[in-house]
Design an enzyme around this catalytic site. Structure first.
Site: not given
Length: 461
Positions: A74, A77-78, A154
């Site tokens: 994750h 991904e950022h 998030e």
């Protein structure tokens, strides 16, 4: 195209026509990079995706003997949007905004994809920018700390959504300690404890030529796209002339799962209970996946489905009610969801189970089979109007399935599903073991009558 087309990992080139007179090409580069394209007649846009078969299931705990990498997928991904030696984060954003394009990424349990949709004339730019991001992200320490806060926000947003909470807990309840049972985005604790060094190690271990799959759909010239890609990867320092083999696809043998958690209640002060009842399903490559898609359509997809009719239309017990059936390389689930007032939750749960068992005991009608075929065919045809869907289909074919199935072949397979196929699969699912997750104001004791009753036999005819 007649039938599915196999995609052997070691085959250098494949070219074939698919439904709608699209041209599908697949090339294995010397370095092990795989490139698949689908040229769609009349298209004026294209979607390109950079894939790796690495998802949340591939992260390690501190107890595994490896450096702890929970949450790294994750994080990447950022962070891949946050700059390279050639482009700042703003440069990357402007590249796509200036041409009206779209760009984003998807982290999943078994893969990660960075993609962009642009006009045909802007496809070379999209390839260059995505290749730069993929190969040369800086993972800047300051950006790392900034994104830690963004990811925590998030996760907090998802944690405030009771439907999201129910879904995460359902995977955990059914799959237990299996890596697929972990949350895709990590947990607040794993994100807080993640280190830049661990994420960097995860990046360098998994973002290599052997791992990379590039898929492009829409207005695409395959040879020109490969030339653009090789130039971009070469400028990043990748040794494209060094022979390499693509990583093997995942094993598909389903492991033995530990005993599932029968009932999970997450207390929340909400107006509704978000309820999921379900069982282990079938893996993505199982021959019964087509029958499962028909079963799921009849049972819980759309306003004519059995669940919708029984729970909402006839009894008014819920607004949202449906079934779902995700499949992965070595595990699958079948779930039934509804959102309802707390006092109705035990009744809704009982109806869900009884409807699945009724399907297992009495089967489906010829009219239901015909409607399901029409619904699946129409939905697939409409989805394929979008180059995003075609790009994703190529990625799934290459990474997971090992075969390309076009619309005509998909419809042919659906047409071969019989009532006996659906009933037999329903009987297997209805045999359990069942797991129930309720998020809201719920009393665990009220659900024991649903979970504790004996499952029907798996050999019901």
């Amino acid at each position: 195209m007649n039938g599915a087309v196999d995609l052997p990992l070691g085959q250098a080139d494949l070219t074939f026509r698919a439904a709608g007179d699209t041209l599908v090409r697949r090339t294995l580069l010397t370095s092990g990079v795989r490139v698949l394209s689908e040229r769609v007649p009349g298209s004026r846009s294209a979607t390109v995706g950079f894939w790796v078969a690495v998802g949340s299931r591939d992260e390690h705990s501190a107890e595994s003997g490896h450096r702890a990498t929970y949450g790294s997928t994750h994080f990447l991904e950022h962070l891949l949007f946050k700059g390279t030696p050639q482009r700042t984060a703003l440069d990357i954003a402007i590249s796509f905004d200036a041409v009206g394009g779209e760009h984003n990424a998807i982290t999943a349990k078994e893969h990660t994809c960075y993609y962009a949709r642009v006009q045909d004339r802007d496809l070379p730019m999209a390839i260059r920018v995505l290749a730069d991001m993929f190969t040369s992200s800086l993972l800047d320490p300051d950006e790392f700390e900034s994104e830690r806060g963004v990811i925590l926000e998030e996760l907090a947003m998802a944690g405030d959504d009771p439907a999201d909470v129910a879904s995460e807990r359902f995977f955990e309840a059914v799959l237990g300690a299996h890596p697929l049972g972990r949350p895709i985005g990590g947990t607040p604790d794993s994100i807080r404890s993640a280190t830049r060094d661990a994420v960097w190690e995860h990046y360098r271990a998994n973002y290599r030529p052997a791992d990379l799959v590039v898929t492009i759909a829409g207005a695409v010239d395959h040879d020109a796209a490969i030339a653009e890609l090789e130039a971009a990867l070469g400028s990043a320092g990748w040794a494209l002339d060094e022979p390499g083999e693509p990583v093997a696809r995942r094993a598909t043998a389903a492991p033995a799962l530990e005993a599932p958690t029968p009932i999970t209640v997450v207390e929340r002060p909400t107006e509704q209970v978000n309820l999921i009842l379900g069982v282990p399903g079938v893996v993505a490559t199982d021959d019964r996946r087509v029958a499962l898609s028909v079963l799921n359509t009849i049972f819980g997809s759309g306003m004519s489905s059995r669940l919708f009719q029984q729970v909402r239309e006839r009894r008014g017990l819920a607004y949202s009610v449906y079934s779902f059936a995700p499949g992965y390389s070595d595990a699958g689930l079948f779930g039934m969801y509804a959102g309802c007032t707390p006092s109705k939750a035990p009744t809704v749960a009982a109806l869900m189970r009884s409807e699945l068992e009724r399907l297992a005991s009495h089967g489906v009608t010829a009219d239901e089979l015909e409607r399901a075929a029409g619904q699946l065919g129409g939905a697939a045809a409409l989805a394929l109007e979008d180059s995003d869907t075609r790009m994703s289909r190529l990625g799934r074919a290459e990474l997971m399935l090992g075969e390309f199935v076009d619309l005509d072949e998909a419809l042919r397979r659906v047409s071969l599903v019989t009532a006996d196929d659906v009933q037999s699969l329903a009987a297997d699912l209805a045999a359990g073991p069942y797991s129930l997750v309720a998020v809201g104001s719920a009393d665990e004791s009220e659900f024991h009558a649903v979970i504790d009753q004996p499952a029907i036999r798996s050999d019901v005819a």
